[in-house]
Design a protein around this motif. Structure first.
Motif, PDB file in Angstrom:
ATOM      1  N   ALA A 119       0.792  -1.217   0.037  1.00 31.71           N
ATOM      2  CA  ALA A 119       0.205  -0.003   0.052  1.00 31.71           C
ATOM      3  C   ALA A 119       0.918   1.281   0.070  1.00 31.71           C
ATOM      4  N   GLU A 120       2.039   1.244   0.698  1.00 23.75           N
ATOM      5  CA  GLU A 120       2.969   2.385   0.739  1.00 23.75           C
ATOM      6  C   GLU A 120       3.566   2.568  -0.635  1.00 23.75           C
ATOM      7  N   ARG A 121       3.869   1.504  -1.385  1.00 26.33           N
ATOM      8  CA  ARG A 121       4.538   1.765  -2.687  1.00 26.33           C
ATOM      9  C   ARG A 121       3.303   2.403  -3.735  1.00 26.33           C
ATOM     10  N   ALA A 122       2.152   1.866  -3.293  1.00 22.72           N
ATOM     11  CA  ALA A 122       1.168   2.284  -4.277  1.00 22.72           C
ATOM     12  C   ALA A 122       0.655   3.725  -3.978  1.00 22.72           C
ATOM     13  N   ALA A 123       0.981   4.089  -2.779  1.00 17.70           N
ATOM     14  CA  ALA A 123       0.562   5.609  -2.389  1.00 17.70           C
ATOM     15  C   ALA A 123       1.642   6.707  -2.878  1.00 17.70           C
ATOM     16  N   ALA A 124       3.182   5.957  -2.917  1.00 20.17           N
ATOM     17  CA  ALA A 124       4.064   6.794  -3.396  1.00 20.17           C
ATOM     18  C   ALA A 124       3.951   6.987  -4.826  1.00 20.17           C
ATOM     19  N   GLU A 125       3.449   5.975  -5.290  1.00 17.42           N
ATOM     20  CA  GLU A 125       3.261   5.879  -7.019  1.00 17.42           C
ATOM     21  C   GLU A 125       2.335   6.988  -7.314  1.00 17.42           C
ATOM     22  N   ALA A 126       1.361   6.819  -6.647  1.00 22.50           N
ATOM     23  CA  ALA A 126       0.195   7.776  -7.016  1.00 22.50           C
ATOM     24  C   ALA A 126       0.489   9.186  -6.591  1.00 22.50           C
ATOM     25  N   ALA A 127       1.318   9.339  -5.512  1.00 24.17           N
ATOM     26  CA  ALA A 127       1.538  10.932  -5.285  1.00 24.17           C
ATOM     27  C   ALA A 127       2.534  11.332  -6.432  1.00 24.17           C
TER      28      ALA A 127
END
Length: 320
Positions: free
Chosen positions: A301-309
């Motif tokens: 989830a953290e990787r996805a959030a970073a990618e989304a940011a």
């Protein structure tokens, strides 16, 4: 009571076999006698086999008297010596001395009879009152009669003994009357002064000798009674020690029982604790699994959030 001689004096000596037989309780006498006689016959010793077969099983009273002789050899020897002294002293005793000595003798015989009864009881063969009376009569005979004393000394009595009737056994015994030669009562004695003086001296010497023998017999009787008192004290102390040992054994048994019960409870508690530990380990392993899964999901989830940011920043107008 062992003897040597016979056929080489070895362990198969017939005297030793007879000693063994008369040391056995009556119930074991006949089977062992037949066994020993058969062994002697098989070894070619016909005379020994006949002697063994001729041995008669003693009744309970004779067996108890034999047991006393064998189990208390020192006291038995002193008793035999006392009998010899009594027989020597008896012939010329006056009535008062005979009464006192007979009372001492009766007390000593009673004490030895009780001791024989105790030995028999310890050996698993308690004596009835009638049998104890036969033992007492046998001991009176040993004191009164030299032949009876010799038979008891071997430890091989085949029957209870009876004292001679002329030897008083009670406290009221008196010295035997003086014997007269045939015709003496009809012939008046003729004595010169010198002969009368010599007779008087001889009589005084005999009285001194009798008194000395009497004193020795009394001293021996008193010493024997004292030794018997010591034996009774030792027996009482031994019985007290036995009671204390039994009490201690009983207490120790109770402690062991309590410890076993405590151990059983502890083992049950240990089993329960081990089962609880196993269940806790299973729960821990499940929790660890869930923790790993949650950690992986969080990381994703953290990787996805970073990618989304990053994507948001890239598309933002300011970025242009």
């Amino acid at each position: 009571m062992r003897r040597t001689g016979g056929h080489g004096g070895g362990p198969a000596d017939v005297e030793e076999m007879l000693d063994e037989l008369y040391g056995l309780p009556p119930s074991a006498f006949v089977p062992r006698r037949e066994e020993l006689a058969a062994a002697a016959r098989s070894a070619g010793r016909a005379d020994d086999a006949r002697r063994l077969r001729a041995a008669r099983r003693p009744p309970l009273a004779a067996w108890a008297a034999n047991l006393l002789r064998r189990s208390r050899p020192e006291e038995a020897e002193r008793f035999l010596e006392l009998g010899r002294a009594l027989r020597e002293a008896y012939t010329g005793l006056d009535a008062a001395s005979m009464k006192e000595l007979s009372a001492q003798r009766r007390r000593l015989v009673t004490q030895l009879t009780r001791q024989a009864a105790g030995l028999a009881r310890d050996a698993g063969h308690p004596l009835s009152d009638a049998v104890q009376r036969d033992v007492e009569t046998t001991l009176h005979a040993v004191l009164a009669d030299a032949e009876a004393a010799d038979r008891w000394a071997t430890g091989r009595l085949e029957k209870a003994l009876t004292p001679p009737s002329e030897f008083p056994a009670g406290a009221g015994g008196t010295a035997p009357p003086a014997r007269s030669a045939p015709g003496e009562a009809q012939r008046p004695a003729r004595r010169t002064p010198e002969r009368a003086s010599r007779k008087k001296d001889e009589l005084a010497e005999r009285r001194r000798e009798r008194q000395q023998r009497l004193e020795r017999a009394r001293a021996e009787a008193e010493a024997t009674e004292e030794r018997l008192g010591g034996r009774r004290t030792e027996r009482a102390e031994a019985e007290e020690a036995l009671r204390a040992a039994r009490d201690r054994e009983r207490a120790a048994g109770e402690d062991v029982a309590r410890a076993e019960r405590d151990l059983a409870r502890a083992e049950e508690h240990l089993r329960s604790a081990r089962e609880e530990l196993a269940r806790a380990e299973e729960i821990r392993e499940e929790a660890e699994g869930r923790d790993r899964s949650a950690s992986d999901a969080l990381e994703q989830a953290e990787r996805a959030a970073a990618e989304a940011a990053r994507e948001v920043r890239r598309l933002s107008p300011r970025a242009r």
